[in-house]
Design an enzyme around this catalytic site. Structure first.
Site, short mmCIF file in Angstrom:
data_model
loop_
_atom_site.label_atom_id
_atom_site.label_comp_id
_atom_site.label_asym_id
_atom_site.label_seq_id
_atom_site.Cartn_x
_atom_site.Cartn_y
_atom_site.Cartn_z
CG LEU A 34 7.11 1.41 -0.71
CD1 LEU A 34 7.82 1.06 -2.02
CD2 LEU A 34 6.17 0.29 -0.31
CG HIS B 176 6.85 -1.99 2.23
ND1 HIS B 176 6.82 -0.85 3.00
CD2 HIS B 176 5.62 -2.53 2.31
CE1 HIS B 176 5.60 -0.70 3.50
NE2 HIS B 176 4.85 -1.70 3.11
CB SER C 299 4.18 -0.75 10.79
OG SER C 299 2.89 -0.29 10.43
CB SER C 300 3.02 2.30 6.31
OG SER C 300 3.63 1.46 5.36
CG MET D 131 -1.89 -1.19 1.18
SD MET D 131 -3.40 -0.91 2.10
CE MET D 131 -2.75 -0.65 3.74
N GLY D 132 2.14 1.11 -0.33
CA GLY D 132 3.01 2.28 -0.43
C GLY D 132 3.53 2.73 0.93
CD GLN E 51 -6.16 -3.75 2.53
OE1 GLN E 51 -6.12 -4.24 1.41
NE2 GLN E 51 -5.14 -3.81 3.36
CE LYS F 48 3.66 -4.65 10.60
NZ LYS F 48 2.35 -4.21 10.11
CG ASP F 49 0.78 -7.35 7.72
OD1 ASP F 49 0.05 -6.66 8.44
OD2 ASP F 49 1.80 -6.89 7.16
P1 AMP Z 1 1.45 -2.94 3.44
O1 AMP Z 1 2.00 -1.86 2.58
O2 AMP Z 1 1.36 -2.59 4.89
O3 AMP Z 1 0.17 -3.51 2.89
O4 AMP Z 1 2.51 -4.13 3.38
C1 AMP Z 1 2.89 -4.68 2.15
C2 AMP Z 1 3.67 -5.94 2.40
O5 AMP Z 1 4.83 -5.65 3.16
C3 AMP Z 1 2.86 -6.98 3.18
O6 AMP Z 1 3.13 -8.27 2.66
C4 AMP Z 1 3.42 -6.83 4.57
O7 AMP Z 1 3.30 -8.00 5.36
C5 AMP Z 1 4.87 -6.52 4.27
N1 AMP Z 1 5.51 -5.88 5.41
C6 AMP Z 1 5.07 -4.79 6.09
N2 AMP Z 1 5.88 -4.53 7.12
C7 AMP Z 1 6.85 -5.46 7.12
C8 AMP Z 1 7.98 -5.73 7.94
N3 AMP Z 1 8.29 -4.98 9.00
N4 AMP Z 1 8.77 -6.79 7.62
C9 AMP Z 1 8.48 -7.57 6.55
N5 AMP Z 1 7.43 -7.37 5.73
C10 AMP Z 1 6.62 -6.33 6.02
#
Ligand code: AMP
Length: 282
Positions: free
Chosen positions: A36, A40, A188-189, A33-34, A64, A152-153
């Site tokens: 980054l 990511h 985390s973003s 979701m950017g 979501q 993480k998720d």
């Molecule tokens: P998001 O942008 O939050 O939807 O995350 C996109 C992808 O990055 C998802 O597969 C997340 O699980 C992964 N991600 C987010 N934070 C982390 C992290 N700290 N370590 C590894 N992967 C991550």
């Protein structure tokens, strides 16, 4: 550094990968979701190591987010993200608008039963329907050989593995270990929402998870250990705890005793920011 090519339509995405696909090249997909960060980027590096071509996607998926969640405020920085992706060796960015992903009359959703009954499925009832639907679309649109998701998720990762298997989507779903700050906080973003005080409080999450996991792995009774950990989280300044549970990582059902493949899961508010994390136990 070269500019990263960006496509915004499914037609352009398919056109830009057709020749490579015909030539038998492998494609690694990294949906995001950017906003980054290095978590990511770890997915991009892994995809780069294992595939001929890496496609990242950025789409802040409205379906979501719940009605009172942070969709409008969600951080967006496409040009900064594009630079980070190019630096990590990503080959193409797919960044569609909402109308491209949900055209007028859109009426289909993907629901994964069972795995979404607990944990974030309870506190965010519409979340996984939105995730499963958008990830199914991205997998069908990009047709990757492999797609990369963070541990993480963890619940999301399991949901996506299941939908790919159940719907015969021919992509390997790869889980990547969580990238953490020096004090253990998972990147985390949403961490950018944290004030300095909240950021200090947030470090309690991985610390208490780790210590609780050690106690459970040593064979301590689950309920009193979880109660004590919840108490410690509150004392550390957590505003609200959605859950702290021990679950079987294969089916995400709660466990009364630590068994091989058990994992601790937490979702908690620090100030107004909801953070999630998980930790393997045995
Ligand atoms: P998001 O942008 O939050 O939807 O995350 C996109 C992808 O990055 C998802 O597969 C997340 O699980 C992964 N991600 C987010 N934070 C982390 C992290 N700290 N370590 C590894 N992967 C991550």
């Amino acid at each position: 550094m070269r500019d990263l090519p960006i496509v915004r339509s499914v037609a352009d995405l398919r056109a830009s990968t057709r020749d490579l696909r015909l030539a038998g090249k492998s494609i690694g997909l990294v949906p995001t979701m950017g906003a980054l960060h290095d978590g990511h980027i770890a997915l991009v590096h892994r995809a780069k190591d294992e595939n001929d071509l890496v496609i990242a996607t950025i789409f802040v998926n409205p379906t979501q987010f719940g009605p009172n969640e942070d969709l409008k405020a969600y951080p967006r920085d496409e040009s900064g993200d594009a630079m980070k992706l190019a630096g990590a060796g990503c080959d193409l960015l797919f960044a569609p608008g909402v109308a491209e992903m949900y055209p007028a009359g859109f009426a289909t959703s993907v629901a994964v039963a069972g795995l979404t009954d607990h944990l974030c499925g309870v506190s965010r009832p519409h979340h996984f329907g939105g995730v499963a639907t958008i990830v199914t679309k991205l997998l069908l649109q990009a047709g990757p050989t492999r797609a990369y998701f963070g541990e993480k998720d963890f619940q999301q990762l399991q949901v996506i593995k299941r939908l790919a298997r159940d719907l015969d989507i021919p992509a390997q779903i790869v889980g990547v270990a969580t990238i953490r700050e020096a004090d253990g906080l998972a990147l985390s973003s949403r961490n950018r929402y944290l004030s300095a005080d909240d950021r200090a409080t947030a470090a309690a999450l991985p610390r208490i998870l780790r210590e609780t996991a050690i106690a459970l792995a040593a064979g301590s009774a689950v309920a009193p250990i979880l109660d004590a950990a919840k108490q410690r989280l509150v004392e550390a300044g957590i505003t609200r705890l959605d859950y702290l549970d021990l679950c079987d990582e294969a089916n995400l059902q709660p466990l009364g005793a630590a068994i091989p493949g058990s994992r601790l899961f937490v979702a908690a508010f620090v100030g107004k920011t909801r953070l999630i994390d998980n930790w393997p136990v045995l």
